[in-house]
Design a protein around this motif. Structure first.
Motif: not given
Length: 427
Positions: A101, A96-98
């Motif tokens: 990050s 998951d990118e969020t």
């Protein structure tokens, strides 16, 4: 024909009622539009969970170890928050990118997994939503009280975010002062140059240029640089001091890849079956290989990891015979307390009725065990302040409960029976 009388007072009351109903309905609809309620009872339940689990790393309006949580329900979808709070590492590993990050932004500090239900997580988000809507001053007081007695409280007093903000404000103020002084000097110089009746000495003074080399060698500039250097070093030392001995998230590689997710999760084996000392001794004990063999003499699954157990105890699965060439399995200890701190598993598990997951987290979901809690003194003290004493069926507490009831209507906490005395853990 009869004419109905017109009552203006009744009409006014009716309109007022309708307006009040519409306003209340609109506010409630707005509160629930994001799926996070603001009911007082739900927020109060969330406050208790937040204080017990979150204040070591989070505040509402301030960055501590993790990000500030104000309006987190606006920044992230509810379903994402449920997944993140329940098991952030699983979400990160899913790509998951969020999640990735955030993990990288905050120095790859692992957020523990929490075995909360959806309702419990929503209650925490409700508390955050309610506190975030308050004025900053009131919210700051609430954050301070939420972290009272914990390591998080100590961090919130001189947190990294707070010190950074102070330095930034100080630098901005100094720059603004220099800009204002420069403008004043420029305006005065231009004004004086326009004067025709100035003496030669005054003209010479006005025409002087700033010697930058001399400026940087001045006592004032050197003193300012020394002050900034000392302040930065002091901040770094304070940040480092708060991390001494804290190994939250520590996840060493073990000599045998034993999965708690399979044994305690999938097959629901009781933790106390393997950790035999947890109810009767100070230490929970590392399971010996013979406990493994209680099952694996019958479960003959071919596996490299199971073969490592056979090799350690010199066992031949084909013949069922044991040899004499045994060697210890060098397990790596995950949870380490300093020698100066005394902790007794039986006192907490047998007497206090504390579940393993309270300290060790969702162990039944871990393929590789990691340190779930901070295990700091502040974390222990906060638990003693929040936890009710389990007095049911124990006559030892009868007199204490009676004396406590005479002074307070609140349930008796661990701190009420000496849980905050230094000698309880340090002697």
């Amino acid at each position: 024909m009869l004419r109905k009388s017109f009552n203006p007072h009744l009409t006014t009351l009716s309109l007022s009622f309708l307006f009040s109903f519409f306003l209340t309905f609109s506010v409630e609809a707005q509160d629930d539009a994001d799926g996070i309620p603001t009911d007082d009872a739900i927020a109060a339940a969330g406050a208790k969970l937040f204080k017990a689990n979150c204040t070591q790393c989070h505040a509402i309006n301030e960055v501590v170890i993790g990000p500030a949580l104000k309006d987190v329900h606006v920044r992230r979808p509810k379903e994402w928050l449920l997944s993140w709070i329940r098991n952030s590492q699983k979400l990160i590993q899913s790509g998951d990118e969020t999640a990735v990050s955030i993990y990288e932004e905050y120095n790859k500090t692992a957020m523990p997994a929490y075995p909360f239900s959806d309702d419990e997580i929503i209650s925490i988000l409700s508390y955050i939503k309610v506190e975030g809507a308050k004025e900053p001053e009131a919210a700051a007081v609430a954050d301070a009280s939420a972290g009272s007695g914990t390591a998080g409280a100590a961090q919130s007093g001189v947190s990294s975010g707070y010190l950074t903000a102070v330095f930034i404000v100080l630098i901005v103020v100094l720059v603004l002062i220099l800009i204002v002084l420069g403008l004043i000097v420029s305006i005065l110089t231009k004004y004086l140059k326009d004067q025709k009746d100035l003496a030669e000495e005054d003209v010479e003074t006005i025409s002087q240029k700033t010697d930058l080399a001399k400026l940087f060698k001045s006592d004032a500039v050197i003193g300012a640089l020394v002050f900034i250097f000392v302040a930065v070093m002091l901040k770094t030392a304070i940040d480092g001091a708060f991390t001494v001995g804290v190994q939250q998230g520590y996840q060493p590689t073990q000599p045998i890849a034993f999965s708690h997710a399979i044994h305690a999760g999938q097959y629901e084996i009781d933790c106390q079956y393997c950790h035999t000392g947890v109810r009767k001794a100070k230490s929970a004990n590392i399971p010996s290989p013979n406990i493994c063999m209680n099952c694996h003499t019958a479960i003959k699954t071919e596996s490299l990891e199971i073969q490592k157990i056979y090799d350690a105890i010199d066992y031949d699965p084909a013949t069922g015979e044991y040899g004499n060439e045994t060697k210890p399995i060098e397990w790596v200890r995950v949870h380490n307390l300093p020698d100066l701190a005394y902790f007794n598993h039986s006192q907490h598990v047998q007497v206090g009725g504390i579940e393993c997951q309270t300290c060790h987290g969702p162990i039944e979901e871990m393929d590789v065990v990691y340190q779930y809690s901070t295990l700091t003194m502040g974390w222990c003290i906060n638990c003693h302040r929040e936890t009710d004493v389990n007095t049911k069926g124990n006559d030892y507490y009868n007199k204490l409960v009676e004396l406590h009831a005479e002074k307070s209507k609140e349930p008796m906490k661990v701190e009420d029976i000496g849980g905050l005395e230094c000698s309880k853990c340090h002697y």
